[in-house]
Scaffold this motif. Structure first.
Motif, PDB file in Angstrom:
ATOM      1  N   ASP A 155       0.628  -1.390  -0.080  1.00 14.06           N
ATOM      2  CA  ASP A 155       0.187  -0.479   0.150  1.00 14.06           C
ATOM      3  C   ASP A 155       0.155   0.974   0.234  1.00 14.06           C
ATOM      4  O   ASP A 155       0.732   2.143  -0.214  1.00 14.06           O
ATOM      5  CB  ASP A 155      -0.963   0.298   1.410  1.00 14.06           C
TER       6      ASP A 155
ATOM      7  N   ASP B 138      -2.525  -8.962  -3.251  1.00 12.98           N
ATOM      8  CA  ASP B 138      -3.818  -8.666  -3.380  1.00 12.98           C
ATOM      9  C   ASP B 138      -4.735 -10.144  -2.725  1.00 12.98           C
ATOM     10  O   ASP B 138      -5.432 -10.286  -2.017  1.00 12.98           O
ATOM     11  CB  ASP B 138      -4.087  -8.698  -4.648  1.00 12.98           C
TER      12      ASP B 138
ATOM     13  N   GLU C  71     -17.432  -6.657   1.414  1.00 12.58           N
ATOM     14  CA  GLU C  71     -16.992  -5.363   1.250  1.00 12.58           C
ATOM     15  C   GLU C  71     -16.604  -4.481   0.590  1.00 12.58           C
ATOM     16  O   GLU C  71     -17.430  -4.623  -0.946  1.00 12.58           O
ATOM     17  CB  GLU C  71     -15.183  -5.840   1.196  1.00 12.58           C
ATOM     18  N   THR C  72     -16.209  -3.473   0.345  1.00 11.65           N
ATOM     19  CA  THR C  72     -16.385  -2.335  -0.460  1.00 11.65           C
ATOM     20  C   THR C  72     -15.415  -1.183  -0.590  1.00 11.65           C
ATOM     21  O   THR C  72     -13.994  -1.473   0.257  1.00 11.65           O
ATOM     22  CB  THR C  72     -17.122  -1.515  -0.606  1.00 11.65           C
ATOM     23  N   GLU C  73     -15.237  -0.806  -0.789  1.00 11.38           N
ATOM     24  CA  GLU C  73     -13.753   0.286  -1.892  1.00 11.38           C
ATOM     25  C   GLU C  73     -13.494   0.975  -0.823  1.00 11.38           C
ATOM     26  O   GLU C  73     -12.269   0.602  -0.313  1.00 11.38           O
ATOM     27  CB  GLU C  73     -13.492   0.918  -2.697  1.00 11.38           C
TER      28      GLU C  73
ATOM     29  N   ARG D  10     -12.180  -1.311   2.072  1.00 10.01           N
ATOM     30  CA  ARG D  10     -10.337  -1.798   2.124  1.00 10.01           C
ATOM     31  C   ARG D  10      -9.934  -0.323   2.325  1.00 10.01           C
ATOM     32  O   ARG D  10      -8.645  -0.937   3.058  1.00 10.01           O
ATOM     33  CB  ARG D  10     -10.467  -2.118   0.676  1.00 10.01           C
ATOM     34  N   HIS D  11     -10.037   0.765   2.043  1.00  8.53           N
ATOM     35  CA  HIS D  11      -9.078   1.784   2.371  1.00  8.53           C
ATOM     36  C   HIS D  11      -9.014   2.002   3.802  1.00  8.53           C
ATOM     37  O   HIS D  11      -7.930   2.552   4.643  1.00  8.53           O
ATOM     38  CB  HIS D  11      -9.960   3.392   2.255  1.00  8.53           C
TER      39      HIS D  11
ATOM     40  N   ARG E  34      -5.170   7.507  -1.693  1.00  5.93           N
ATOM     41  CA  ARG E  34      -5.707   6.429  -1.811  1.00  5.93           C
ATOM     42  C   ARG E  34      -6.644   6.654  -2.374  1.00  5.93           C
ATOM     43  O   ARG E  34      -7.842   5.784  -3.122  1.00  5.93           O
ATOM     44  CB  ARG E  34      -5.611   5.951  -1.212  1.00  5.93           C
TER      45      ARG E  34
END
Length: 186
Positions: free
Chosen positions: A87, A105, A122-124, A127-128, A161
């Motif tokens: 990251d 990943d 899960e969503t973007e 994940r952030h 990000r």
């Protein structure tokens, strides 16, 4: 003598690595087969062969290691989770081996299948949020407030990000430890 590349299968099983190992992996160099002249300890695996870091390889290693140390200055550990390192690499636009990206990943997919208390949803943005929690809060010691990150550092990271500023501020607040005093740190 050619520079040895990592045994990616071995490194897949090592989620926590030293900062030096992470940097060498990002350069597609096997940390186990190099002689490192720096104070950071490399892996304890057997070194039947070794070569020194020299020239442009040493310069690239030093530059990445110093940048990593700078960005993780609040971190008292000399270790980092490979996913957090990837990251960070992406956020600072480092060119890293595709194997390292694939490992991160796969690790994220494995972790996400069981890490959320509400199941596999899960969503973007989630994940952030998880990436920020991993980067800023995993080394937090509730007995030592100085190990807590500053909200503005978390916000800036999330913005790199591509998270909007308002959402990043909310995420930083959500991640903030309960009962942590506000204001400047002593």
């Amino acid at each position: 003598m050619s520079i040895p590349t990592p045994d990616w299968q071995y490194w897949q099983s090592n989620r926590m690595v030293s900062l030096a190992e992470a940097v060498l992996l990002s350069l597609n160099i096997d940390p186990d087969l190099l002689v490192n002249t720096h104070p950071l300890r490399l892996s304890d695996r057997s070194r039947s062969r070794s070569i020194p870091l020299t020239g442009s390889i040493e310069e690239a290693f030093e530059k990445r290691l110093n940048s990593l140390r700078h960005d993780y200055e609040y971190c008292f550990s000399l270790n980092i989770h490979l996913g957090a390192f990837v990251d960070w690499s992406i956020s600072v636009k480092l060119d890293i081996p595709s194997e390292l990206l694939r490992m991160a990943d796969e690790s994220a997919k494995e972790a996400s299948s069981s890490k959320w208390p509400w199941g596999s949803h899960e969503t973007e943005l989630l994940r952030h949020l998880a990436a920020a929690a991993n980067k800023f809060w995993k080394n937090y010691d509730k007995e030592d407030d100085t190990t807590a990150p500053k909200n503005e550092d978390v916000v800036e990271y999330l913005k790199t990000r591509k998270v909007s500023e308002r959402t990043a501020e909310i995420m930083a607040t959500i991640l903030r430890a309960d009962g942590l005093p506000t204001g400047p740190r002593k």
